[in-house]
Design an enzyme around this catalytic site. Structure first.
Site, PDB file in Angstrom:
ATOM      1  N   VAL A  51       0.827  -1.220   0.000  1.00  0.00           N
ATOM      2  CA  VAL A  51       0.000   0.000   0.000  1.00  0.00           C
ATOM      3  C   VAL A  51       0.856   1.263   0.000  1.00  0.00           C
ATOM      4  O   VAL A  51       0.357   2.357  -0.247  1.00  0.00           O
ATOM      5  CB  VAL A  51      -1.004   0.026   1.177  1.00  0.00           C
ATOM      6  CG1 VAL A  51      -1.950  -1.160   1.115  1.00  0.00           C
ATOM      7  CG2 VAL A  51      -0.302   0.116   2.526  1.00  0.00           C
TER       8      VAL A  51
ATOM      9  N   TYR B 272       2.148   7.255  15.132  1.00  0.00           N
ATOM     10  CA  TYR B 272       1.007   6.349  14.956  1.00  0.00           C
ATOM     11  C   TYR B 272      -0.303   7.099  15.196  1.00  0.00           C
ATOM     12  O   TYR B 272      -1.235   7.013  14.390  1.00  0.00           O
ATOM     13  CB  TYR B 272       1.161   5.183  15.927  1.00  0.00           C
ATOM     14  CG  TYR B 272       0.096   4.115  15.825  1.00  0.00           C
ATOM     15  CD1 TYR B 272       0.071   3.237  14.741  1.00  0.00           C
ATOM     16  CD2 TYR B 272      -0.860   3.959  16.824  1.00  0.00           C
ATOM     17  CE1 TYR B 272      -0.894   2.225  14.660  1.00  0.00           C
ATOM     18  CE2 TYR B 272      -1.826   2.953  16.758  1.00  0.00           C
ATOM     19  CZ  TYR B 272      -1.843   2.093  15.673  1.00  0.00           C
ATOM     20  OH  TYR B 272      -2.794   1.097  15.594  1.00  0.00           O
TER      21      TYR B 272
END
Ligand code: NDP
Length: 231
Positions: free
Chosen positions: A62, A155
């Site tokens: 991806v 994150y």
């Protein structure tokens, strides 16, 4: 449209993605099991096929600029229409705003945000044309301001961005096409570690629910255990 729906799962060679692919196939969907390395997708799909499940392995990194677009074209050529997309692939770079290498922010955004964006742009236009689609963005409580953005800064930032994508896409979509974010809970995977609350088998119920929602189901929401959680 054929009665049998097809779901595509990213990062499906292990962890939550693999369990999601397996369980979707067990509910009767055809599953395009994708992974960063094609060899891993082949290996896992072979095991599931041996259990009688309808699973098609494909390589999809991806983080590659045109991987999702190329895969969408390849599948369309083979008359494989993707009805449900689970953006599961993820990375978990560590540390804080001041001490994480800038590269960690880039990596987190590249996979967790840009990866989902590229995949959505490759597969959702065909859903729009078909008038049906289910998009599940596997996010995290770490992307929830309401839950305090707990976790490493790169994150958290990437999952906040992913959640924004869920809301903005839901505002753009019309008809029976739904997009939602999900937090699977804290799960014992390579990412979650051995001390996490949930076995991987216990973590995918809400993902499966969102990937197969009826027309009356929600869109533009953020869920854990099938219940809304704050953005
Ligand atoms: P794992 O680390 O076990 O698996 C991550 C998966 O993402 C692997 O299949 C990995 O592939 C894949 N991946 C990473 N980079 C890419 C890429 N560039 N292209 C394609 N695939 C890629 O993690 P989990 O199963 O725990 O996590 C799955 C999702 O759930 C993630 O989005 C994560 O943020 C989310 N989540 C997990 C929680 C947990 O407690 N485990 C909690 C909250 C959210 P490869 O093997 O090739 O590296």
């Amino acid at each position: 449209m054929s009665a049998k729906r097809t779901a595509l799962v990213t990062g499906a060679n292990r962890g939550i993605g693999l369990e999601t692919a397996k369980r979707l196939a067990q509910t009767g969907l055809r599953v395009v099991l994708t992974s960063r390395l094609g060899v891993d997708a082949e290996k896992e799909a072979k095991k599931l096929a041996a259990e009688g499940l309808d699973v098609l392995p494909e390589e999809l990194d991806v983080a590659s600029e045109d991987g999702a677009e190329a895969l969408a074209k390849k599948l369309a050529k083979a008359s494989v229409h993707v009805d449900a997309l689970v953006n599961n692939a993820g990375v978990y770079p560590q540390r804080g705003v001041l001490d994480a290498p800038l590269e960690s922010f880039r990596d987190a955004l590249e996979v967790n945000f840009w990866g989902a964006l590229r995949t959505i742009r490759a597969f959702v236009p065909a859903m729009v044309r078909a008038g049906y689609g289910r998009i599940v963005n596997v996010s995290s409580g770490s992307g929830s301001f309401g839950e305090g953005l707990e976790g490493p800064a790169p994150y958290c930032a990437s999952k906040v961005a992913l959640n924004a994508l869920t809301v903005k896409l839901a505002q753009e979509l019309r008809g029976d096409i739904k997009v939602n974010s999900v937090c699977p809970g804290w799960v014992r995977t390579r990412m979650g570690g051995t001390g996490a609350d949930l076995a991987v088998e216990e973590s995918v119920d809400t993902i499966l629910w969102l990937a197969t929602l009826p027309a009356s189901g929600p869109s533009g929401g953020f869920f854990r255990d099938r219940e809304p959680i704050p953005w």
